[in-house]
Design a protein around this motif. Structure first.
Motif, PDB file in Angstrom:
ATOM      1  N   ASP A   1      22.917 -10.520 -10.108  1.00 12.43           N
ATOM      2  CA  ASP A   1      23.291 -11.560  -9.145  1.00 12.43           C
ATOM      3  C   ASP A   1      22.139 -11.879  -8.206  1.00 12.43           C
ATOM      4  O   ASP A   1      21.891 -13.055  -7.880  1.00 12.43           O
ATOM      5  CB  ASP A   1      24.522 -11.123  -8.352  1.00 12.43           C
ATOM      6  N   GLU A   2      21.414 -10.852  -7.771  1.00 12.58           N
ATOM      7  CA  GLU A   2      20.259 -11.094  -6.914  1.00 12.58           C
ATOM      8  C   GLU A   2      19.171 -11.846  -7.676  1.00 12.58           C
ATOM      9  O   GLU A   2      18.512 -12.736  -7.120  1.00 12.58           O
ATOM     10  CB  GLU A   2      19.712  -9.763  -6.391  1.00 12.58           C
ATOM     11  N   LEU A   3      18.997 -11.500  -8.947  1.00 11.30           N
ATOM     12  CA  LEU A   3      18.004 -12.185  -9.769  1.00 11.30           C
ATOM     13  C   LEU A   3      18.329 -13.667  -9.898  1.00 11.30           C
ATOM     14  O   LEU A   3      17.446 -14.525  -9.742  1.00 11.30           O
ATOM     15  CB  LEU A   3      17.941 -11.537 -11.152  1.00 11.30           C
ATOM     16  N   VAL A   4      19.572 -13.983 -10.191  1.00 10.16           N
ATOM     17  CA  VAL A   4      19.969 -15.389 -10.327  1.00 10.16           C
ATOM     18  C   VAL A   4      19.696 -16.139  -9.031  1.00 10.16           C
ATOM     19  O   VAL A   4      19.151 -17.257  -9.044  1.00 10.16           O
ATOM     20  CB  VAL A   4      21.449 -15.489 -10.722  1.00 10.16           C
ATOM     21  N   ALA A   5      20.043 -15.526  -7.903  1.00  9.67           N
ATOM     22  CA  ALA A   5      19.806 -16.177  -6.604  1.00  9.67           C
ATOM     23  C   ALA A   5      18.310 -16.399  -6.374  1.00  9.67           C
ATOM     24  O   ALA A   5      17.901 -17.453  -5.856  1.00  9.67           O
ATOM     25  CB  ALA A   5      20.405 -15.333  -5.486  1.00  9.67           C
ATOM     26  N   LEU A   6      17.493 -15.415  -6.741  1.00 13.70           N
ATOM     27  CA  LEU A   6      16.044 -15.537  -6.563  1.00 13.70           C
ATOM     28  C   LEU A   6      15.476 -16.670  -7.410  1.00 13.70           C
ATOM     29  O   LEU A   6      14.647 -17.465  -6.949  1.00 13.70           O
ATOM     30  CB  LEU A   6      15.357 -14.229  -6.939  1.00 13.70           C
ATOM     31  N   VAL A   7      15.928 -16.763  -8.665  1.00 13.46           N
ATOM     32  CA  VAL A   7      15.419 -17.813  -9.561  1.00 13.46           C
ATOM     33  C   VAL A   7      15.836 -19.186  -9.046  1.00 13.46           C
ATOM     34  O   VAL A   7      15.022 -20.120  -8.990  1.00 13.46           O
ATOM     35  CB  VAL A   7      15.920 -17.592 -10.998  1.00 13.46           C
ATOM     36  N   ILE A   8      17.096 -19.326  -8.664  1.00 15.49           N
ATOM     37  CA  ILE A   8      17.573 -20.621  -8.163  1.00 15.49           C
ATOM     38  C   ILE A   8      16.776 -21.043  -6.940  1.00 15.49           C
ATOM     39  O   ILE A   8      16.335 -22.196  -6.825  1.00 15.49           O
ATOM     40  CB  ILE A   8      19.075 -20.553  -7.851  1.00 15.49           C
ATOM     41  N   ALA A   9      16.579 -20.116  -6.008  1.00 16.93           N
ATOM     42  CA  ALA A   9      15.840 -20.451  -4.782  1.00 16.93           C
ATOM     43  C   ALA A   9      14.405 -20.844  -5.107  1.00 16.93           C
ATOM     44  O   ALA A   9      13.857 -21.791  -4.529  1.00 16.93           O
ATOM     45  CB  ALA A   9      15.859 -19.263  -3.829  1.00 16.93           C
ATOM     46  N   ALA A  10      13.796 -20.138  -6.050  1.00 13.37           N
ATOM     47  CA  ALA A  10      12.391 -20.406  -6.367  1.00 13.37           C
ATOM     48  C   ALA A  10      12.210 -21.756  -7.041  1.00 13.37           C
ATOM     49  O   ALA A  10      11.309 -22.531  -6.669  1.00 13.37           O
ATOM     50  CB  ALA A  10      11.844 -19.297  -7.258  1.00 13.37           C
ATOM     51  N   VAL A  11      13.032 -22.087  -8.016  1.00  8.75           N
ATOM     52  CA  VAL A  11      12.850 -23.360  -8.722  1.00  8.75           C
ATOM     53  C   VAL A  11      13.365 -24.530  -7.889  1.00  8.75           C
ATOM     54  O   VAL A  11      12.840 -25.646  -7.987  1.00  8.75           O
ATOM     55  CB  VAL A  11      13.512 -23.332 -10.118  1.00  8.75           C
ATOM     56  N   ASP A  12      14.379 -24.283  -7.050  1.00  7.75           N
ATOM     57  CA  ASP A  12      14.857 -25.337  -6.155  1.00  7.75           C
ATOM     58  C   ASP A  12      13.776 -25.690  -5.138  1.00  7.75           C
ATOM     59  O   ASP A  12      13.559 -26.866  -4.827  1.00  7.75           O
ATOM     60  CB  ASP A  12      16.132 -24.891  -5.449  1.00  7.75           C
ATOM     61  N   GLY A  13      13.076 -24.675  -4.661  1.00  6.80           N
ATOM     62  CA  GLY A  13      11.990 -24.921  -3.717  1.00  6.80           C
ATOM     63  C   GLY A  13      10.851 -25.701  -4.334  1.00  6.80           C
ATOM     64  O   GLY A  13      10.079 -26.353  -3.626  1.00  6.80           O
ATOM     65  N   ALA A  14      10.745 -25.665  -5.661  1.00  3.69           N
ATOM     66  CA  ALA A  14       9.699 -26.419  -6.356  1.00  3.69           C
ATOM     67  C   ALA A  14      10.101 -27.862  -6.597  1.00  3.69           C
ATOM     68  O   ALA A  14       9.310 -28.654  -7.109  1.00  3.69           O
ATOM     69  CB  ALA A  14       9.380 -25.751  -7.684  1.00  3.69           C
ATOM     70  N   GLY A  15      11.339 -28.201  -6.243  1.00  2.56           N
ATOM     71  CA  GLY A  15      11.794 -29.576  -6.411  1.00  2.56           C
ATOM     72  C   GLY A  15      12.434 -29.870  -7.745  1.00  2.56           C
ATOM     73  O   GLY A  15      12.690 -31.027  -8.082  1.00  2.56           O
ATOM     74  N   TRP A  16      12.724 -28.852  -8.526  1.00  3.70           N
ATOM     75  CA  TRP A  16      13.413 -29.077  -9.795  1.00  3.70           C
ATOM     76  C   TRP A  16      14.836 -29.553  -9.547  1.00  3.70           C
ATOM     77  O   TRP A  16      15.515 -29.075  -8.635  1.00  3.70           O
ATOM     78  CB  TRP A  16      13.440 -27.784 -10.609  1.00  3.70           C
ATOM     79  N   GLU A  17      15.283 -30.463 -10.363  1.00  8.26           N
ATOM     80  CA  GLU A  17      16.646 -30.987 -10.266  1.00  8.26           C
ATOM     81  C   GLU A  17      17.602 -29.995 -10.924  1.00  8.26           C
ATOM     82  O   GLU A  17      17.601 -29.827 -12.143  1.00  8.26           O
ATOM     83  CB  GLU A  17      16.725 -32.351 -10.974  1.00  8.26           C
TER      84      GLU A  17
END
Length: 469
Positions: free
Chosen positions: A239-255
């Motif tokens: 669960d922490e991994l999923v949150a980390l990935v979402i935050a990282a790619v969202d911060g890059a501007g991915w839709e």
């Protein structure tokens, strides 16, 4: 866990307990990103990989506007006139370490060096992976840096030209290694014009010719949310991994809110393969000749792949193997001699290798072929079968002590086979292999077209008897 577990692309969540009480979980996000983890009890480190199912076989040659339909290109990119992208995959693997809007190349290197971590990348024929191994406490950093590299590489023009020189030096280094050369020549000889026959790293000509625009188009076409597979093994909370990935790619501007299905897996069925050549000689004044014999092999999803592992173990997979005993131990004709199998989505290769004196190249080649013919005609003994099963089961168990192996297993399961098989399932499949299975597979392989590749002070006539046999 009882049997292999399928990994459907439309299944949002999956959780299972694998052998050794490892917890395997998988999430498919609405954007198509797939995240897999394997939590290993007692682990204090983790290995993470950012994968894309695009390799050297997926590179486009020069494409004219008239040749391109809507939906053409790797994974459906609509394209106008495009220059050749041959070499782009390897080029891109290098360039993603060269900086993003928020990190320089030095920043990326320092991030891992200052915590004692390891980071690197690999380009394959059907996938590319950017990976790192760190202590558990540094996993958030690794996710952040790899995600930044993957989503936001700038492919700076000056860095592009610098890296062109680096890659040319890498190719020159490989070209000085006869083992690298003979391996490439064997793929070309066995697989011919099939895209898998092309060298992974490109050639001097393709690397010199490819443009930044071509590599940029390759990047845009294949590094998207529904292409991304993230795998982590070791000390990881899913669960922490999923949150980390979402935050990282969202911060890059991915839709991430736009629904997208993960890219489809390649079809796991054999494609027609026309042999490139029966014999490929690279004449060099080396002290030793390196010789490889090869046949078309199995695709990566073939049900007989475990049988192939047993066949390979008996034939050329260790010091007790037939090739090692016959050619090195009994006759002293080679120091290194072995066999191997390589399987991809629609083609494969089974090969055998020996390094020997040029004057012994013909004899060694004949011996390798004779041993394979004997195996195909008469099969293996019950004792050889038991020994192979012991070797393979032991090496499989030992390899899983390493989180790198577990991380790679998750990636290949998701990208290639579409199923997860743990150690217990692997051992069950291994136990089911019979001596008849091995003999039948050997007979099937040897019925294919033989190709020979060699590097050294050799002439084509050296192999006349082998080619004619």
């Amino acid at each position: 866990m009882n049997g292999a577990v399928a990994l459907p692309l439309d299944l949002p969540e999956l959780s299972l307990t694998a052998s050794g009480d490892a917890l395997v979980r998988r999430s498919v996000l609405p954007s198509g990103i797939r995240i897999l983890s394997e939590r290993v009890p007692g682990a204090r480190s983790a290995t993470i990989g950012f994968w894309v199912a695009v390799g050297s076989r997926d590179e486009l040659g020069a494409v004219s506007a008239a040749d391109v339909r809507d939906g053409a290109g790797a994974h459906g990119l609509a394209a106008a006139a495009l220059p050749s992208r041959f070499g782009s995959t390897h080029f891109l693997e290098h360039l993603l370490f060269k900086g993003t809007p928020g990190r320089t190349a030095l920043d990326i290197a320092v991030a891992f060096d200052e915590v004692g971590g390891e980071h690197n990348a690999l380009t394959g024929k059907e996938y590319t992976c950017y990976y790192a191994k760190v202590q558990d406490r540094d996993l958030p950093m690794a996710v952040s840096v790899l995600a930044d590299m993957f989503t936001s590489s700038v492919l700076d023009a000056a860095e592009f030209e610098n890296e062109r020189g680096v890659i040319l030096e890498e190719l020159a280094m490989a070209d000085d290694d006869p083992n690298d050369v003979v391996g490439e020549r064997l793929f070309e000889a066995v697989l011919g014009d099939h895209p898998l026959g092309r060298p992974i790293g490109g050639t001097n000509d393709t690397i010199r010719a490819v443009t930044r625009d071509a590599v940029w188009q390759h990047y845009l076409a294949n590094y998207r949310p529904n292409d991304l597979v993230v795998t982590v093994a070791g000390a990881v909370d899913h669960d922490e991994l999923v949150a980390l990935v979402i935050a990282a790619v969202d911060g890059a501007g991915w839709e991430l809110t736009k629904p997208a299905r993960p890219v489809e897996r390649r079809l796991g069925s054999s494609a027609p393969v026309t042999r490139g050549s029966a014999l490929s000689i690279t004449n060099r004044p080396n002290e030793q000749a390196v010789v490889m014999l090869g046949y078309p092999g199995l695709v990566a999803t073939d049900d007989r792949r475990t049988t192939l592992s047993v066949l390979n173990s008996v034939f050329g997979g260790g010091m007790s193997s037939r090739l090692f005993q016959e050619i090195r131990e009994k006759r002293g004709l080679a120091y290194s001699v072995y066999s191997y199998g390589a399987g991809y989505s629609d083609a494969g290769l089974f090969g055998m290798y020996a390094g020997c004196s040029p004057k012994n190249a013909a004899q060694v080649s004949e011996l390798m072929l004779a041993e394979f013919d004997l195996l195909a005609r008469d099969g293996i003994s019950v004792g050889e079968l038991a020994r192979a099963k012991g070797q393979l089961s032991g090496s499989a168990a030992l390899s899983l002590e390493d989180s790198d192996t577990r991380m790679s297993r998750l990636g290949r399961s998701e990208i290639t086979t579409g199923e997860f098989a743990d150690l217990d399932e692997g051992l069950r499949r291994l136990d089911a292999v019979t001596v008849d299975d091995v003999q039948q597979l050997a007979a099937s392989l040897i019925a294919g077209s033989l190709s020979i590749a060699a590097v050294g002070a050799l002439e084509a006539s050296t192999f006349d008897r082998v080619v004619q046999s």
